[in-house]
Design a protein around this motif. Sequence first.
Motif, short mmCIF file in Angstrom:
data_model
loop_
_atom_site.label_atom_id
_atom_site.label_comp_id
_atom_site.label_asym_id
_atom_site.label_seq_id
_atom_site.Cartn_x
_atom_site.Cartn_y
_atom_site.Cartn_z
N THR A 1 0.81 -1.22 0.00
CA THR A 1 0.00 0.00 0.00
C THR A 1 0.84 1.27 0.00
N ALA A 2 2.11 1.19 0.38
CA ALA A 2 2.95 2.39 0.47
C ALA A 2 3.03 3.10 -0.88
N ILE A 3 3.16 2.33 -1.96
CA ILE A 3 3.26 2.95 -3.29
C ILE A 3 1.93 3.57 -3.68
N ASN A 4 0.85 2.78 -3.55
CA ASN A 4 -0.47 3.28 -3.94
C ASN A 4 -0.87 4.51 -3.13
N ASP A 5 -0.61 4.48 -1.82
CA ASP A 5 -0.95 5.62 -0.96
C ASP A 5 -0.16 6.87 -1.36
N SER A 6 1.10 6.67 -1.70
CA SER A 6 1.94 7.80 -2.10
C SER A 6 1.43 8.42 -3.40
N ILE A 7 1.04 7.57 -4.34
CA ILE A 7 0.53 8.06 -5.62
C ILE A 7 -0.80 8.78 -5.44
N GLU A 8 -1.67 8.24 -4.59
CA GLU A 8 -2.94 8.90 -4.30
C GLU A 8 -2.69 10.28 -3.68
N LYS A 9 -1.75 10.35 -2.77
CA LYS A 9 -1.43 11.64 -2.12
C LYS A 9 -0.91 12.63 -3.15
N TRP A 10 -0.03 12.16 -4.02
CA TRP A 10 0.55 13.04 -5.05
C TRP A 10 -0.54 13.57 -5.96
N ASN A 11 -1.45 12.70 -6.37
CA ASN A 11 -2.54 13.13 -7.25
C ASN A 11 -3.47 14.11 -6.55
N GLN A 12 -3.69 13.92 -5.27
CA GLN A 12 -4.52 14.87 -4.52
C GLN A 12 -3.86 16.24 -4.46
N ILE A 13 -2.55 16.25 -4.28
CA ILE A 13 -1.81 17.52 -4.27
C ILE A 13 -1.95 18.23 -5.61
N THR A 14 -1.74 17.48 -6.70
CA THR A 14 -1.85 18.07 -8.04
C THR A 14 -3.26 18.59 -8.29
N LYS A 15 -4.25 17.79 -7.99
CA LYS A 15 -5.64 18.18 -8.24
C LYS A 15 -6.03 19.42 -7.44
N ALA A 16 -5.67 19.44 -6.17
CA ALA A 16 -6.01 20.59 -5.32
C ALA A 16 -5.29 21.85 -5.78
N THR A 17 -4.06 21.72 -6.23
CA THR A 17 -3.29 22.87 -6.70
C THR A 17 -3.88 23.42 -8.00
N LEU A 18 -4.25 22.54 -8.90
CA LEU A 18 -4.83 22.96 -10.18
C LEU A 18 -6.14 23.71 -9.98
N ALA A 19 -6.89 23.32 -8.96
CA ALA A 19 -8.20 23.92 -8.71
C ALA A 19 -8.11 25.42 -8.41
N LYS A 20 -6.93 25.90 -8.08
CA LYS A 20 -6.75 27.32 -7.74
C LYS A 20 -6.52 28.17 -8.98
N TYR A 21 -6.42 27.54 -10.14
CA TYR A 21 -6.12 28.27 -11.37
C TYR A 21 -7.29 28.13 -12.36
N PRO A 22 -7.65 29.20 -13.05
CA PRO A 22 -8.76 29.13 -14.00
C PRO A 22 -8.40 28.31 -15.22
N GLN A 23 -9.40 27.68 -15.79
CA GLN A 23 -9.25 26.90 -17.02
C GLN A 23 -8.11 25.89 -16.93
N THR A 24 -8.01 25.24 -15.78
CA THR A 24 -6.97 24.25 -15.55
C THR A 24 -7.64 22.98 -15.07
N TYR A 25 -7.39 21.85 -15.74
CA TYR A 25 -8.20 20.65 -15.53
C TYR A 25 -7.33 19.42 -15.27
N PHE A 26 -7.78 18.61 -14.34
CA PHE A 26 -7.08 17.39 -13.92
C PHE A 26 -7.61 16.20 -14.70
N VAL A 27 -6.73 15.47 -15.35
CA VAL A 27 -7.12 14.30 -16.15
C VAL A 27 -6.64 13.06 -15.40
#
Length: 300
Positions: free
Chosen positions: A186-212
């Motif tokens: 689970t260490a790898i999967n949890d780390s990847i989930e955390k990384w994706n959450q960071i990216t998604k939350a950061t993108l949400a602060k910018y207009p016309q920026t979308y998480f795929v």
Amino acid sequence: MLKKQWWLIVFLIIGILGALTACSQQTNSKPAPRVPKKTIHLVALGDSLTYGVGDQQNNGGYVGQIKTRLQNHLHNQVVTSNYGVSGDRSDQILRRLDQQTQFQKDVKQADVIVMTVGGNDLLQTLEKELLVNSQPKLQTAIDKAGNTYQTKLIKLLRTIRQNNPQAPLFVFSIYDPVYTYFPTVTAINDSIEKWNQITKATLAKYPQTYFVDINHQLSYGQYQTKASREKLVKAANQANRSSISQAEVVKIMDGKGKNLNRYISTADNFHPNHAGYRLMTKALYQKMLKHNDFMYQERK
């Protein structure tokens, strides 16, 4: 008194008629007709996934495939500029954008921008910590690295927006290329989930920026159902793969010619193959269709 009430009734009727007129005008008003742009400039930046490593058909990975999809959809020309470099972290992508004049020029002129980022930032930490640290120490290291990554990502996004405030920006998630071998680690999967959450939350602060999000599609591969993943976990337990060792990782990376995940390249057992890039392209294309203003211009 009756005269006063009469005037109130008149004003009320006038107000209602005005509201009905405004509503009718809104109903009858139509958006300006749009036509597809004759040429769309797509700029892709990032790491090896943008470069297209692993695509055995040499089709340029998702960049080549999304170009074809958009052209077939709009019957126009799509011009692509690929600024993907294998191994690049977020800060290295930013450095190239800061230093390369043509890179800046293409970003400024882009109608749409696509980016892969974050995988090498996380990989740098996992390579240092995963095989030597306990779970609590690993989590602490991942949290610290995640904060650093977020700071770097913000700088990168700011620079992109300084060069081009208008073009929609589509950013891919990262995925676990060895999930099918170590589904219980689970260490790898949890780390990847955390990384994706960071990216998604950061993108949400910018207009016309979308998480795929392509994490589960590429990580799970053909094991998309819960039942199929349970069988995978059972097989991993029988193979005594409740933990991960450096020797096992090296063996998998060197095991060319086969892979348990049908969407991962057998050349390195890490990057997507042509089918994997097709999954990425499909997810990107669907997201683009929801935010498609960049495809069109008002009819003159």
